[in-house]
Design an enzyme around this catalytic site. Structure first.
Site, mmCIF file in Angstrom:
data_model
loop_
_atom_site.group_PDB
_atom_site.id
_atom_site.type_symbol
_atom_site.label_atom_id
_atom_site.label_comp_id
_atom_site.label_asym_id
_atom_site.label_seq_id
_atom_site.Cartn_x
_atom_site.Cartn_y
_atom_site.Cartn_z
ATOM 1 N N SER A 127 -3.924 4.311 -1.521
ATOM 2 C CA SER A 127 -5.062 3.925 -0.678
ATOM 3 C C SER A 127 -6.163 4.960 -0.719
ATOM 4 O O SER A 127 -7.322 4.657 -0.486
ATOM 5 C CB SER A 127 -4.622 3.801 0.782
ATOM 6 O OG SER A 127 -3.581 2.896 0.915
ATOM 7 N N HIS A 136 -5.179 -1.600 -6.335
ATOM 8 C CA HIS A 136 -5.050 -1.443 -4.891
ATOM 9 C C HIS A 136 -5.047 -2.796 -4.198
ATOM 10 O O HIS A 136 -6.092 -3.440 -4.046
ATOM 11 C CB HIS A 136 -6.197 -0.570 -4.366
ATOM 12 C CG HIS A 136 -6.069 -0.233 -2.915
ATOM 13 N ND1 HIS A 136 -7.113 -0.305 -2.027
ATOM 14 C CD2 HIS A 136 -4.996 0.162 -2.191
ATOM 15 C CE1 HIS A 136 -6.682 0.038 -0.820
ATOM 16 N NE2 HIS A 136 -5.407 0.331 -0.899
ATOM 17 N N GLU A 169 -8.602 -3.993 -5.550
ATOM 18 C CA GLU A 169 -9.545 -3.038 -6.120
ATOM 19 C C GLU A 169 -8.927 -2.467 -7.392
ATOM 20 O O GLU A 169 -7.833 -1.912 -7.350
ATOM 21 C CB GLU A 169 -9.848 -1.925 -5.116
ATOM 22 C CG GLU A 169 -10.704 -2.408 -3.964
ATOM 23 C CD GLU A 169 -10.906 -1.367 -2.875
ATOM 24 O OE1 GLU A 169 -11.999 -1.317 -2.303
ATOM 25 O OE2 GLU A 169 -9.951 -0.612 -2.576
ATOM 26 N N ASN A 199 -11.261 0.799 2.024
ATOM 27 C CA ASN A 199 -10.797 1.757 3.018
ATOM 28 C C ASN A 199 -11.868 2.737 3.449
ATOM 29 O O ASN A 199 -11.883 3.188 4.592
ATOM 30 C CB ASN A 199 -9.574 2.520 2.499
ATOM 31 C CG ASN A 199 -8.314 1.681 2.624
ATOM 32 O OD1 ASN A 199 -8.301 0.697 3.364
ATOM 33 N ND2 ASN A 199 -7.277 2.055 1.927
HETATM 34 N N1 NAD Z 1 0.648 0.003 4.330
HETATM 35 C C1 NAD Z 1 -0.516 -0.469 3.961
HETATM 36 O O1 NAD Z 1 -1.202 -1.178 4.714
HETATM 37 C C2 NAD Z 1 -1.047 -0.151 2.570
HETATM 38 C C3 NAD Z 1 -2.100 -0.927 2.060
HETATM 39 C C4 NAD Z 1 -2.573 -0.682 0.766
HETATM 40 C C5 NAD Z 1 -2.013 0.350 0.030
HETATM 41 N N2 NAD Z 1 -0.992 1.102 0.572
HETATM 42 C C6 NAD Z 1 -0.429 2.160 -0.294
HETATM 43 O O2 NAD Z 1 0.749 1.661 -0.880
HETATM 44 C C7 NAD Z 1 1.669 2.726 -1.086
HETATM 45 C C8 NAD Z 1 2.979 2.390 -0.397
HETATM 46 O O3 NAD Z 1 2.726 2.252 0.989
HETATM 47 P P1 NAD Z 1 3.702 1.432 1.951
HETATM 48 O O4 NAD Z 1 2.960 1.265 3.227
HETATM 49 O O5 NAD Z 1 4.238 0.251 1.235
HETATM 50 O O6 NAD Z 1 4.873 2.511 2.136
HETATM 51 P P2 NAD Z 1 6.360 2.278 2.668
HETATM 52 O O7 NAD Z 1 6.806 3.562 3.202
HETATM 53 O O8 NAD Z 1 6.436 1.060 3.496
HETATM 54 O O9 NAD Z 1 7.182 1.957 1.311
HETATM 55 C C9 NAD Z 1 7.408 2.919 0.299
HETATM 56 C C10 NAD Z 1 8.712 2.579 -0.407
HETATM 57 O O10 NAD Z 1 8.852 3.446 -1.528
HETATM 58 C C11 NAD Z 1 10.216 3.782 -1.664
HETATM 59 N N3 NAD Z 1 10.314 5.004 -2.459
HETATM 60 C C12 NAD Z 1 10.183 6.282 -2.085
HETATM 61 N N4 NAD Z 1 10.333 7.098 -3.143
HETATM 62 C C13 NAD Z 1 10.567 6.305 -4.216
HETATM 63 C C14 NAD Z 1 10.808 6.560 -5.599
HETATM 64 N N5 NAD Z 1 10.816 7.788 -6.087
HETATM 65 N N6 NAD Z 1 11.022 5.494 -6.411
HETATM 66 C C15 NAD Z 1 11.024 4.245 -5.952
HETATM 67 N N7 NAD Z 1 10.785 3.952 -4.637
HETATM 68 C C16 NAD Z 1 10.560 4.967 -3.792
HETATM 69 C C17 NAD Z 1 10.704 3.925 -0.244
HETATM 70 O O11 NAD Z 1 12.103 3.776 -0.167
HETATM 71 C C18 NAD Z 1 9.945 2.796 0.469
HETATM 72 O O12 NAD Z 1 10.685 1.594 0.496
HETATM 73 C C19 NAD Z 1 0.998 3.977 -0.560
HETATM 74 O O13 NAD Z 1 0.376 4.638 -1.634
HETATM 75 C C20 NAD Z 1 -0.036 3.421 0.413
HETATM 76 O O14 NAD Z 1 -1.126 4.280 0.567
HETATM 77 C C21 NAD Z 1 -0.492 0.863 1.800
#
Ligand code: NAD
Length: 563
Positions: A121, A142, A154, A192
């Site tokens: 993000s 994204h 994005e 964002n």
């Molecule tokens: N939450 C949101 O609204 C949102 C929106 C857009 C982008 N993002 C981005 O998406 C990414 C993930 O965010 P999220 O909210 O889904 O996080 P989250 O914590 O919900 O999920 C992350 C997952 O990654 C897994 N993980 C950790 N280390 C790992 C590895 N080495 N290999 C494989 N899996 C692994 C974890 O077990 C977990 O299930 C981040 O970069 C975040 O900035 C989040």
């Protein structure tokens, strides 16, 4: 020629990853989904299963299609399972070291020509790309939350990204039914950067005591027609995530307006991260308890000291020249007051002479204060004949931002309140009830009750530039215009991003043209002069468009042409 992706990998199956798997599998691609351990893998599998089951139950997906979709997805905890993928999208937590390490390992697993994409993000895609042996094949992809629902993707390119990789990923997003927007590598990209600028500003408004949590959210929902208030949205996103994104934006741009508010940091430190922990700005019932409504930990109880209002006198002030304009502003109040059975009278008080005897019997006087220097004298004349306890509600341009001086001129500042209807952008009648230094609680409560009785939603705010609605809206519109001015994004891309990524009813450039560029410029100047914040300085493009007479839809041309 865009390449034809057939087999893709998704690593990290949390909030975002599980949804991204669904998007790809629905689009007919074979998907390899990986996680760190079996428990996380099962959670991810469960999210996908529940999501498709819901779609089948709602008739949006045939059972056979759902079965085929699941048949296309392979789950594994072994990164080597990604070896045959043409594209791998990473959605692991927002930690630079974790992402760098993962990309180095992916480098060894996938074929040299395969595309690696990050769903970050706010982190630098360039930093992530240079951790690999082939930075030219690394992009940001994204998605927005929830990935199967929000249409925006994005596609983030760096200075070294291959054009062919960019075009292929964009074409893939389109094939998946998404709306891709190609952007450069800046903290927060389009969506964002604009969203969190606005959210951070809302927290700062709460922190400074401009208004309550509920009134700030109501101002955005009713005043701007947004689907959620900013503080409720922050709770949904997660306050820790929001703090991390704001910190990155601040570190990259050094705009103090992006620095996370101390209140946000304090809530995160206390473990109040929003919905996921049951408390953030609002309090939430435990998951599975059936309740969905928020409770109010810090809002006041029932309004105290509401006074009976049986008789209102609406006062136009100043000379006859302004009578038509005053009529325009006050006519609706007069009609609505009469419609709810209030005894309403209209008087005009001129620049000279005494107040009107009818004023003495009023419970509320609603005074239209003209712009300019005459306000204090006029307001003093009007209030000289009032009995004690009459609410003095000041409206009009002359009352905006000048409440302290006007209230002092009446000699009865506890009874004085500002009343500013929000017309240009509101989705429903909203009134900002402006409190001065000495306005009594009873005066505020009586004014709010009267507004509600007239079918208007009332929010209370201190007398600050832009009050609530413009203060939330205008800095965001200026940020969007600055992106266009700096060549970072086109007007269409900015509008597309905010409509399809954040579910807003209109994009910021369209909103700017509809509000009026002159109105926005005036508000931006007042915000800037009140706070001295460089981030509130109006973008030069706004000043120039106004100077050129391009004021928006009203004049047929603003940022865009409106034939
Ligand atoms: N939450 C949101 O609204 C949102 C929106 C857009 C982008 N993002 C981005 O998406 C990414 C993930 O965010 P999220 O909210 O889904 O996080 P989250 O914590 O919900 O999920 C992350 C997952 O990654 C897994 N993980 C950790 N280390 C790992 C590895 N080495 N290999 C494989 N899996 C692994 C974890 O077990 C977990 O299930 C981040 O970069 C975040 O900035 C989040």
């Amino acid at each position: 020629m865009a390449r034809d992706f057939t087999s893709v990998g998704v690593t990290g199956l949390g909030t975002m990853g599980a949804g991204i798997v669904e998007v790809f599998a629905r689009g007919g691609l074979r998907v390899v989904a990986t996680e760190v351990d079996d428990a996380a893998l099962e959670r991810g599998r469960g999210v996908l299963a529940r999501s498709t089951a819901r779609a089948v139950a709602k008739g949006r997906l045939e059972q056979a299609e759902a079965d085929a979709l699941h048949g296309r997805v392979t789950f594994t905890t072994d990164l080597a399972g990604l070896a045959g993928c043409d594209l791998v999208v990473e959605a692991v937590p927002e930690r630079p070291a974790l992402k760098h390490e993962l990309f180095r390992r992916l480098d060894d697993v996938v074929a040299p020509g395969a595309v690696l994409a990050t769903n970050t993000s706010s982190l630098s895609v360039t930093d992530i790309a240079v951790a690999t042996a082939h930075p030219e094949r690394v992009v940001g992809m994204h998605f927005f939350n929830p990935a199967p629902v929000q249409r925006l993707v994005e596609v983030v390119t760096t200075v070294v990204t291959d054009d062919e990789v960019r075009d292929s990923v964009r074409a893939l997003a389109e094939r998946l039914g998404k709306t891709p927007v190609v952007v450069g590598d800046r903290a927060g990209f389009i969506g964002n950067a604009l969203l969190f600028g606005y959210l951070g500003h809302a927290v700062a408004m709460l922190e400074s005591g401009r208004a309550t949590r509920d009134d700030i959210d109501t101002a955005a929902r009713v005043g701007l027609g947004y689907p959620m208030g900013p503080l409720a949205l922050l709770d949904l996103i997660g306050l820790d995530t929001a703090e991390a994104i704001l910190t990155t934006m601040y570190e990259q741009g050094r705009d103090r307006l992006h620095a996370p508010s101390p209140l946000l940091t304090e809530l995160v430190a206390a473990g109040h991260l929003g919905r996921k922990t049951g408390r953030g700005f609002f309090v939430y019932p435990p998951p599975g308890s059936g309740g969905g409504d928020t409770t109010a930990p810090d809002a006041g109880g029932p309004a105290a000291g509401v006074r009976e209002v049986g008789r209102v006198v609406v006062v136009a002030t100043g000379d006859d020249d302004s009578a038509a304009a005053v009529d325009d502003r006050l006519g609706a109040w007069v009609d609505d007051l009469a419609a709810v059975g209030v005894d309403v009278d209209r008087v005009t008080v001129g620049n000279s002479g005494d107040g009107d005897a009818r004023l003495a019997e009023a419970d509320v006087v609603l005074v239209d204060v003209p712009a300019g220097d005459s306000g204090s004298a006029l307001v003093a004349t009007v209030t000289s004949t009032l009995t004690d306890g009459t609410v003095v509600a000041l409206t009009g341009a002359g009352a905006d931002g000048s409440l302290a001086g006007l209230a002092a001129a009446t000699g009865r500042p506890a009874d004085v309140v500002g009343l500013q209807p929000v017309t240009p952008v509101a989705s429903a009648p909203l009134v900002e009830v402006v409190v001065g230094l000495d306005t009594s609680e009873s005066t505020v409560a009586t004014t709010r009750a009267l507004c509600e009785r007239l079918g208007r939603t009332a929010v209370t705010t201190r007398d600050r530039a832009g009050r609530l609605v413009e203060a939330l809206l205008v800095p965001y519109l200026c940020d969007a215009l600055r992106m266009v001015q700096d060549g970072y994004a086109s007007a269409d891309d900015v509008d597309t991003a905010m409509r399809n990524g954040c579910g807003l009813p209109r994009g910021p450039v369209q909103a700017l043209d509809e509000l009026g560029l002159d109105v926005a410029l005036d508000a931006a100047r007042r915000l800037h002069s009140e706070t001295g914040e460089p981030g509130h300085a109006p973008p030069p493009l706004l000043t120039q468009l106004v100077a050129a007479g391009r004021l928006g839809t009203r004049t047929g041309e603003g940022v865009r042409r409106h034939p």
